[in-house]
Design an enzyme around this catalytic site. Structure first.
Site, mmCIF file in Angstrom:
data_model
loop_
_atom_site.group_PDB
_atom_site.id
_atom_site.type_symbol
_atom_site.label_atom_id
_atom_site.label_comp_id
_atom_site.label_asym_id
_atom_site.label_seq_id
_atom_site.Cartn_x
_atom_site.Cartn_y
_atom_site.Cartn_z
ATOM 1 C CD GLU A 1 28.204 44.425 -42.750
ATOM 2 O OE1 GLU A 1 27.459 45.312 -42.310
ATOM 3 O OE2 GLU A 1 27.814 43.541 -43.542
ATOM 4 C CD GLU B 1 26.847 39.459 -42.102
ATOM 5 O OE1 GLU B 1 25.993 40.216 -42.596
ATOM 6 O OE2 GLU B 1 27.434 39.693 -41.038
HETATM 7 C C1 FCB Z 1 24.714 43.086 -42.098
HETATM 8 C C2 FCB Z 1 25.042 42.811 -40.645
HETATM 9 C C3 FCB Z 1 24.239 41.683 -40.054
HETATM 10 C C4 FCB Z 1 22.810 41.668 -40.531
HETATM 11 C C5 FCB Z 1 22.737 41.796 -42.029
HETATM 12 C C6 FCB Z 1 21.335 41.754 -42.578
HETATM 13 O O1 FCB Z 1 25.067 44.402 -42.411
HETATM 14 O O2 FCB Z 1 26.401 42.493 -40.516
HETATM 15 O O3 FCB Z 1 24.344 41.769 -38.659
HETATM 16 O O4 FCB Z 1 22.093 42.633 -39.878
HETATM 17 O O5 FCB Z 1 23.370 42.976 -42.432
#
Ligand code: FCB
Length: 444
Positions: free
Chosen positions: A164, A351
């Site tokens: 990210e 994620e």
């Molecule tokens: C993302 C991050 C991860 C975590 C989630 C909830 O932006 O990559 O580390 O904090 O959010």
């Protein structure tokens, strides 16, 4: 539950700073997050990651949880300051030994290791020299990538360079809400370019070490104009340019989007000849982190940004206040597919998850039905995208464990496994069992 294609990869994700603890062990250097958490007022209730989930000492227990969950892959991150305590120079052997042991334990458990090289924990020594605002950090990152690959590349197939870069630039360099805590607004843009350049140079280093599968993980969010007006539509486009296209166009198309709407028309001064070729090195996959859509409205004049963020009024929200919109994941995957066409490599949801504080009941069981619902709906959303033509190869839940959630400290719990941070007792939640069953049902 619809079926995902055969060979689809199921997994779970974490990151080093959020779970490891042991911040001074085996020669680890300080990271920008060590400094940030030690600065009063930066993290809610002054929480630090000194122990976090104590994963550094309990990784075998955590690998056993992954085995029990039945996942194919585990996305974790390597802490750069364990490998190069001052961000440069030869590898710190004991630091790499930890990941060596972790990789072996994962392979023993039949779980493919999927390390991310950078999940925001920049060595403080590099920040002292300008951090990601300084071009040299990109070169240092490639050097570190080469050290990690030299040690682990005989067993690790799947590599992710950055996590990210948009969030890291926005929260860390533009708004000051994350480490290193700069509030430079649009002057943070060089941190975007240097991260992307670092990604390109690290990709070359990984390839040189024989890495067969390399990805970049970005965060994506469908952008919804708050109203019908032309101004809201323009604001939504501007937000999409900054969040998505700025971090995707150079990587997949070899060019930056037009930043004229940000007062940055023409050549960007920090881009040197040849940079875009390096940044656009071919990838084997694109990591997609999805949590929620973003509602955007015309600028309110309080910042130099050509948009303002608006609240979602009618969606359910998680304990973090993030709207729950599974269809946004389908749309994210389909928009990438439509907008990047042949230039798009296969997609991986690296994620997706939700924060709910549910803890153990009197019988010890964690009945996190809201997370079960979230998980099912989002897996269905991935299946819907695949159905409509998106090439998605994997889905990894954030997160295996409740962990240190950055500026929120331990207040937001994203885990499939509950962690009691006083005792380090791990309790798989109902969502853990549901995910395990879902994975089992998807097997051919
Ligand atoms: C993302 C991050 C991860 C975590 C989630 C909830 O932006 O990559 O580390 O904090 O959010």
């Amino acid at each position: 539950m619809p079926r995902l294609p055969a060979g689809f990869t199921w997994g779970a994700a974490t990151s080093a700073f959020q779970i490891e603890g042991a911040l001074t062990e085996d020669g680890r250097g300080a990271s920008v997050w060590d400094t940030f958490t030690a600065t009063p007022g930066k993290v809610r209730d002054g929480h630090t990651a000194a122990t976090a989930c104590d994963h550094y000492h309990r990784y075998e227990d955590d690998v056993a949880l992954l085995r029990r969950l039945g996942v194919d892959a585990y996305r974790f991150s390597i802490a750069w300051p364990r490998v190069q305590p001052a961000g440069a120079g030869p590898a710190n052997g004991p630091g790499l030994d930890f990941y060596d042991r972790l990789v072996d334990a994962l392979l023993d458990a039949g779980v493919a290791p999927m390390p991310t090289l950078y999940h925001w924990d920049l060595p403080q020594a590099l920040e002292d020299r300008g951090g990601w605002l300084d071009r040299d950090t990109a070169h240092r990152f490639a050097e570190y990538a080469a050290l990690a690959a030299a040690r682990l590349g005989d067993r690790v197939r799947h590599w992710i360079t950055l996590n990210e870069p948009f969030e890291h630039m926005a929260l860390g360099y533009a708004l000051g809400q994350h480490a290193p805590g700069h509030a430079y607004l649009l002057d943070a843009l060089p941190a975007a370019h240097h991260q992307l350049l670092g990604h390109g140079l690290a990709t070359a280093a990984l390839r040189a070490a024989g890495a067969p599968h390399v990805m970049l993980t970005n965060s994506y969010t469908p952008v919804v104009p708050a109203g019908e007006s032309e101004e809201d539509a323009e604001a939504a486009l501007a937000y999409d340019t900054l969040h998505r296209r700025l971090f995707t166009d150079p990587v997949l198309l070899g060019a930056y989007p037009d930043l004229g709407g940000f007062g940055l028309g023409g050549d960007l001064p920090f881009v040197a000849d040849g940079d875009l070729d390096r940044i656009a090195a071919p990838l084997d996959g694109l990591g997609v982190n999805y949590y929620n859509p973003t509602r955007v409205t015309a600028p309110d004049g309080t910042t130099p940004l050509p948009f303002a963020i608006a609240e979602f009024e009618d969606a359910d929200t998680t304990d973090f206040g993030w709207p729950v919109v599974p269809a946004g994941l389908t749309r994210t995957l389909l928009d990438l597919t439509a907008d990047y066409g042949d230039a798009l490599p296969p997609l991986w949801v690296t994620e997706n998850g939700c924060s709910y504080g549910t803890g153990p009941g009197p019988d010890g069981r964690v009945r996190d039905q809201a997370r079960v619902d979230y998980l099912e709906a989002h897996v269905e959303a991935v299946a819907a995208a695949v159905d409509q033509g998106a090439d998605v190869r994997g889905y990894l839940v954030w997160s295996l464990l409740d962990n240190f959630e950055w500026a929120e400290g331990y207040h937001q719990r994203f885990g499939l496994v509950h962690v009691d941070f006083d005792t380090q007792v791990r309790t798989p939640k109902d969502s853990f069992d549901r995910y395990a069953a879902l994975i089992r049902d998807q097997r051919p």
